[in-house]
Design a protein around this motif. Structure first.
Motif, PDB file in Angstrom:
ATOM      1  N   THR A  14       0.944  -1.244  -0.042  1.00  9.70           N
ATOM      2  CA  THR A  14       0.010   0.000   0.119  1.00  9.70           C
ATOM      3  C   THR A  14       0.959   1.141   0.039  1.00  9.70           C
ATOM      4  O   THR A  14       0.683   2.030  -0.721  1.00  9.70           O
ATOM      5  N   LEU A  15       2.037   1.203   0.802  1.00 13.96           N
ATOM      6  CA  LEU A  15       2.874   2.642   0.699  1.00 13.96           C
ATOM      7  C   LEU A  15       3.431   2.359  -0.697  1.00 13.96           C
ATOM      8  O   LEU A  15       3.684   3.645  -0.922  1.00 13.96           O
ATOM      9  N   THR A  16       3.808   1.690  -1.350  1.00 10.23           N
ATOM     10  CA  THR A  16       4.451   1.594  -2.623  1.00 10.23           C
ATOM     11  C   THR A  16       3.302   2.192  -3.560  1.00 10.23           C
ATOM     12  O   THR A  16       3.730   2.978  -4.407  1.00 10.23           O
ATOM     13  N   ALA A  17       2.030   1.760  -3.449  1.00 11.62           N
ATOM     14  CA  ALA A  17       1.169   2.558  -4.354  1.00 11.62           C
ATOM     15  C   ALA A  17       0.941   3.827  -3.957  1.00 11.62           C
ATOM     16  O   ALA A  17       0.770   4.620  -5.008  1.00 11.62           O
ATOM     17  N   ILE A  18       1.137   4.238  -2.839  1.00  6.94           N
ATOM     18  CA  ILE A  18       0.702   5.560  -2.324  1.00  6.94           C
ATOM     19  C   ILE A  18       1.922   6.623  -3.110  1.00  6.94           C
ATOM     20  O   ILE A  18       1.730   7.574  -3.594  1.00  6.94           O
ATOM     21  N   VAL A  19       3.224   6.144  -2.803  1.00  7.23           N
ATOM     22  CA  VAL A  19       4.520   6.790  -3.495  1.00  7.23           C
ATOM     23  C   VAL A  19       4.467   6.606  -5.117  1.00  7.23           C
ATOM     24  O   VAL A  19       4.411   7.745  -5.635  1.00  7.23           O
ATOM     25  N   ALA A  20       3.956   5.744  -5.556  1.00  6.14           N
ATOM     26  CA  ALA A  20       3.929   5.569  -6.993  1.00  6.14           C
ATOM     27  C   ALA A  20       2.697   6.420  -7.721  1.00  6.14           C
ATOM     28  O   ALA A  20       3.045   7.335  -8.672  1.00  6.14           O
ATOM     29  N   THR A  21       1.686   6.564  -6.811  1.00  9.44           N
ATOM     30  CA  THR A  21       0.464   7.543  -7.014  1.00  9.44           C
ATOM     31  C   THR A  21       1.111   9.053  -7.143  1.00  9.44           C
ATOM     32  O   THR A  21       0.603  10.012  -7.836  1.00  9.44           O
ATOM     33  N   LEU A  45       2.472   1.258 -10.165  1.00 14.39           N
ATOM     34  CA  LEU A  45       1.335   1.306  -9.864  1.00 14.39           C
ATOM     35  C   LEU A  45       0.215   0.585 -10.672  1.00 14.39           C
ATOM     36  O   LEU A  45      -0.691   0.011 -10.115  1.00 14.39           O
ATOM     37  N   THR A  46       0.630   0.462 -12.064  1.00 15.65           N
ATOM     38  CA  THR A  46       0.019  -0.444 -12.706  1.00 15.65           C
ATOM     39  C   THR A  46      -0.140  -1.912 -12.457  1.00 15.65           C
ATOM     40  O   THR A  46      -1.144  -2.642 -12.332  1.00 15.65           O
ATOM     41  N   LEU A  47       1.095  -2.610 -11.923  1.00 15.36           N
ATOM     42  CA  LEU A  47       1.331  -3.668 -11.473  1.00 15.36           C
ATOM     43  C   LEU A  47       0.488  -4.077 -10.142  1.00 15.36           C
ATOM     44  O   LEU A  47      -0.270  -4.982 -10.072  1.00 15.36           O
ATOM     45  N   LEU A  48       0.336  -3.012  -9.190  1.00 15.02           N
ATOM     46  CA  LEU A  48      -0.340  -3.161  -8.017  1.00 15.02           C
ATOM     47  C   LEU A  48      -1.857  -3.003  -8.250  1.00 15.02           C
ATOM     48  O   LEU A  48      -2.460  -3.631  -7.531  1.00 15.02           O
ATOM     49  N   VAL A  49      -2.355  -2.223  -9.013  1.00 14.51           N
ATOM     50  CA  VAL A  49      -3.725  -2.047  -9.208  1.00 14.51           C
ATOM     51  C   VAL A  49      -4.216  -3.546 -10.129  1.00 14.51           C
ATOM     52  O   VAL A  49      -5.191  -3.953  -9.496  1.00 14.51           O
ATOM     53  N   LEU A  50      -3.367  -4.089 -10.974  1.00 17.31           N
ATOM     54  CA  LEU A  50      -3.651  -5.655 -11.458  1.00 17.31           C
ATOM     55  C   LEU A  50      -3.855  -6.575 -10.417  1.00 17.31           C
ATOM     56  O   LEU A  50      -4.398  -7.371 -10.717  1.00 17.31           O
ATOM     57  N   LEU A  51      -2.980  -6.592  -9.487  1.00 17.61           N
ATOM     58  CA  LEU A  51      -2.812  -7.475  -8.390  1.00 17.61           C
ATOM     59  C   LEU A  51      -3.911  -7.208  -7.357  1.00 17.61           C
ATOM     60  O   LEU A  51      -4.314  -7.924  -6.424  1.00 17.61           O
ATOM     61  N   GLY A  52      -4.490  -5.998  -7.312  1.00 18.07           N
ATOM     62  CA  GLY A  52      -5.677  -5.674  -6.419  1.00 18.07           C
ATOM     63  C   GLY A  52      -5.218  -5.393  -4.960  1.00 18.07           C
ATOM     64  O   GLY A  52      -5.903  -5.191  -4.148  1.00 18.07           O
ATOM     65  N   VAL A  53      -3.940  -4.891  -5.174  1.00 15.89           N
ATOM     66  CA  VAL A  53      -3.421  -4.080  -3.823  1.00 15.89           C
ATOM     67  C   VAL A  53      -4.139  -2.743  -3.403  1.00 15.89           C
ATOM     68  O   VAL A  53      -4.203  -2.553  -2.291  1.00 15.89           O
ATOM     69  N   VAL A  54      -4.443  -2.003  -4.308  1.00 14.36           N
ATOM     70  CA  VAL A  54      -4.992  -0.708  -3.993  1.00 14.36           C
ATOM     71  C   VAL A  54      -6.173  -0.609  -3.677  1.00 14.36           C
ATOM     72  O   VAL A  54      -6.481  -0.025  -2.454  1.00 14.36           O
ATOM     73  N   SER A  55      -6.899  -1.442  -4.138  1.00 14.18           N
ATOM     74  CA  SER A  55      -8.424  -1.535  -3.386  1.00 14.18           C
ATOM     75  C   SER A  55      -8.377  -3.347  -2.766  1.00 14.18           C
ATOM     76  O   SER A  55      -7.898  -4.126  -3.321  1.00 14.18           O
TER      77      SER A  55
END
Length: 75
Positions: A14-21, A45-55
């Motif tokens: 989640t922290l990685t997604a926030i930094v990428a965003t 960010l694209t990879l994390l969204v695809l993996l469902g980490v962001v939501s």
């Protein structure tokens, strides 16, 4: 929208997604960043969204469940 923010900020993905965003937002606002940083942030960010980490797919809607709100460590 109720979220257990303390628990979410303990999650490295989640922290990685926030930094990428944040880097993506800086890029959109016109701040000049080196191209490789933009590319890495966009890809991460694209990879994390695809993996469902962001939501969180385990809850209905965008809020955390009542049970998840009581967690102090990820289960």
């Amino acid at each position: 929208m109720k979220l257990n923010w303390k628990l979410r900020f303990k999650n490295k993905a989640t922290l990685t997604a926030i930094v990428a965003t944040a880097l993506l937002l800086a890029q959109q606002l016109g701040l000049k960043l080196p191209d490789n940083i933009n590319d890495v942030a966009n890809t991460a960010l694209t990879l994390l969204v695809l993996l469902g980490v962001v939501s969180d797919p385990t809850t209905a809607g965008v809020s955390d469940s009542d049970r998840a709100m009581t967690y102090t460590e990820p289960k």
